[in-house]
Design a protein around this motif. Structure first.
Motif, PDB file in Angstrom:
ATOM      1  N   UNK A 155       2.403  -3.603 -10.381  1.00 50.80           N
ATOM      2  CA  UNK A 155       2.896  -3.811 -11.749  1.00 50.80           C
ATOM      3  C   UNK A 155       2.150  -2.890 -12.726  1.00 50.80           C
ATOM      4  N   UNK A 156       0.833  -2.854 -12.611  1.00 46.80           N
ATOM      5  CA  UNK A 156       0.028  -2.047 -13.539  1.00 46.80           C
ATOM      6  C   UNK A 156       0.332  -0.567 -13.389  1.00 46.80           C
ATOM      7  N   UNK A 157       0.415  -0.070 -12.162  1.00 48.97           N
ATOM      8  CA  UNK A 157       0.681   1.353 -11.961  1.00 48.97           C
ATOM      9  C   UNK A 157       2.098   1.710 -12.417  1.00 48.97           C
TER      10      UNK A 157
ATOM     11  N   UNK B  11      -7.253   1.533  -4.249  1.00 49.25           N
ATOM     12  CA  UNK B  11      -6.629   0.271  -3.857  1.00 49.25           C
ATOM     13  C   UNK B  11      -5.759   0.404  -2.609  1.00 49.25           C
ATOM     14  N   UNK B  12      -4.906   1.456  -2.486  1.00 50.76           N
ATOM     15  CA  UNK B  12      -4.147   1.587  -1.232  1.00 50.76           C
ATOM     16  C   UNK B  12      -5.051   1.688  -0.001  1.00 50.76           C
ATOM     17  N   UNK B  13      -6.174   2.410  -0.127  1.00 52.81           N
ATOM     18  CA  UNK B  13      -7.097   2.539   1.008  1.00 52.81           C
ATOM     19  C   UNK B  13      -7.711   1.190   1.361  1.00 52.81           C
ATOM     20  N   UNK B  14      -8.093   0.427   0.338  1.00 49.02           N
ATOM     21  CA  UNK B  14      -8.671  -0.896   0.577  1.00 49.02           C
ATOM     22  C   UNK B  14      -7.650  -1.839   1.198  1.00 49.02           C
ATOM     23  N   UNK B  15      -6.410  -1.761   0.751  1.00 46.92           N
ATOM     24  CA  UNK B  15      -5.363  -2.596   1.333  1.00 46.92           C
ATOM     25  C   UNK B  15      -5.135  -2.255   2.799  1.00 46.92           C
ATOM     26  N   UNK B  16      -5.166  -0.983   3.118  1.00 49.01           N
ATOM     27  CA  UNK B  16      -4.917  -0.554   4.492  1.00 49.01           C
ATOM     28  C   UNK B  16      -6.021  -0.993   5.451  1.00 49.01           C
ATOM     29  N   UNK B  17      -7.237  -1.190   4.932  1.00 47.90           N
ATOM     30  CA  UNK B  17      -8.315  -1.686   5.806  1.00 47.90           C
ATOM     31  C   UNK B  17      -8.430  -3.207   5.735  1.00 47.90           C
TER      32      UNK B  17
ATOM     33  N   UNK C  73      -4.922  -8.089  -4.955  1.00 50.48           N
ATOM     34  CA  UNK C  73      -4.644  -7.097  -5.992  1.00 50.48           C
ATOM     35  C   UNK C  73      -3.375  -6.291  -5.724  1.00 50.48           C
ATOM     36  N   UNK C  74      -2.739  -6.524  -4.596  1.00 47.18           N
ATOM     37  CA  UNK C  74      -1.598  -5.697  -4.195  1.00 47.18           C
ATOM     38  C   UNK C  74      -0.460  -5.746  -5.212  1.00 47.18           C
TER      39      UNK C  74
ATOM     40  N   UNK D  71       0.833  -1.197   0.000  1.00 50.56           N
ATOM     41  CA  UNK D  71       0.000   0.000   0.000  1.00 50.56           C
ATOM     42  C   UNK D  71       0.869   1.248   0.000  1.00 50.56           C
ATOM     43  N   UNK D  72       1.944   1.235   0.797  1.00 53.41           N
ATOM     44  CA  UNK D  72       2.863   2.379   0.838  1.00 53.41           C
ATOM     45  C   UNK D  72       3.501   2.610  -0.524  1.00 53.41           C
ATOM     46  N   UNK D  73       3.951   1.535  -1.178  1.00 55.12           N
ATOM     47  CA  UNK D  73       4.563   1.671  -2.512  1.00 55.12           C
ATOM     48  C   UNK D  73       3.553   2.204  -3.521  1.00 55.12           C
ATOM     49  N   UNK D  74       2.302   1.762  -3.423  1.00 56.80           N
ATOM     50  CA  UNK D  74       1.257   2.256  -4.324  1.00 56.80           C
ATOM     51  C   UNK D  74       1.013   3.747  -4.109  1.00 56.80           C
ATOM     52  N   UNK D  75       1.056   4.179  -2.852  1.00 54.17           N
ATOM     53  CA  UNK D  75       0.870   5.601  -2.552  1.00 54.17           C
ATOM     54  C   UNK D  75       1.976   6.431  -3.200  1.00 54.17           C
ATOM     55  N   UNK D  76       3.225   5.968  -3.052  1.00 57.10           N
ATOM     56  CA  UNK D  76       4.362   6.690  -3.639  1.00 57.10           C
ATOM     57  C   UNK D  76       4.252   6.724  -5.158  1.00 57.10           C
TER      58      UNK D  76
END
Length: 268
Positions: A239-241, A221-227, A233-234, A150-155
């Motif tokens: 990869x997609x982003x 997705x980062x918000x969903x991962x954090x909850x 999908x992580x 989630x952190x990597x997705x945020x960055x």
């Protein structure tokens, strides 16, 4: 390499310090974060009356999602980049960025990093004050691997939004106005990032289409991962982003190479 990094670090530090001059902006930033969560609290408090769950979310789970998504949404301050570039090109003063001893895009990335780091603390304070005041049982994943993804997705998401707004700003080199492009981007991002409603509430077919767009991986997705949801999908999301960032970087390069020579600015 070290000298190059030092240049960008100094740009980030300068813009971080500059934010201290705009105290009203700090207050409004915190109020916007609180306002989003307040809206979610009132809305979902009404929806959850007589219900234990909605789309698999309990009341605290839904509010936890909104706290994370509101926090991440407020962290994205990149829309100002496209406006700055547009105004500078139209005014003939974009030259001030072209003569800097560093890549123009790199300057704006470093600038955004400094501003985000400054507001990070205040957005955190706003979110956690809200949690304490209303006694929300914040739901956070206990899986460190998922939290790291989630952190990597945020960055990556913040980087993508900087790239996107930089690219849209560069389109001023070809078009006199970019208002239409910005309107499309803003409306699309508001829907697909899940900042209005969690995408899990939408029809499955619609969500599948949204998974093809980068905005899905920026906030939702980062918000969903954090909850603690959408764990499967992580890695695909990373990869997609990452691929979207590479594609957009190629577009930026092509646009700059083709249209920067047409720029006939005056002064710096």
């Amino acid at each position: 390499m070290g000298a190059t990094f030092a240049k960008y670090r100094e740009v980030a530090l300068v813009h971080l310090k500059c934010q201290l001059a705009w105290r009203a902006d700090i207050m409004f930033q915190m109020l916007f974060t609180i306002g989003r969560i307040l809206f979610a609290y009132l809305l979902w408090g009404t929806i959850f009356k007589g219900k234990d769950t909605v789309a698999g979310f309990g009341f605290d789970g839904m509010l936890s999602y909104y706290i994370f998504s509101s926090f991440l949404t407020q962290l994205d301050l990149s829309p100002g980049i496209s406006e700055e570039i547009h105004n500078r090109i139209r005014g003939g003063t974009f030259s001030k960025y072209m003569v800097l001893p560093m890549r123009t895009e790199g300057y704006f990335v470093a600038m955004e990093a400094g501003v985000v780091l400054f507001y990070l603390l205040f957005d955190l304070i706003a979110a956690f004050v809200w949690v304490a005041v209303f006694g929300i049982q914040l739901q956070v994943t206990t899986d460190t691997g998922v939290a790291f993804c989630a952190f990597l997705l945020v960055v990556l998401g913040l980087l993508f939004m900087v790239q996107l707004n930089y690219y849209l700003g560069l389109l001023t080199l070809k078009y006199q106005g970019i208002g239409t492009f910005l309107m499309i981007k803003n409306n699309l991002a508001a829907l697909v990032t899940g900042s209005i409603v969690p995408l899990v509430l939408l029809p499955g077919g619609v969500v599948e289409v949204m998974r093809l767009l980068p905005f899905y991986y920026v906030t939702y997705l980062p918000s969903m991962l954090l909850v603690g949801r959408c764990r499967e999908e992580a890695f695909p999301g990373l990869v997609i982003l990452s691929l979207w960032c590479l594609v957009l970087q190629a577009l930026i390069h092509l646009t700059w190479e083709k249209y920067s020579r047409m720029y006939d600015g005056v002064g710096i």
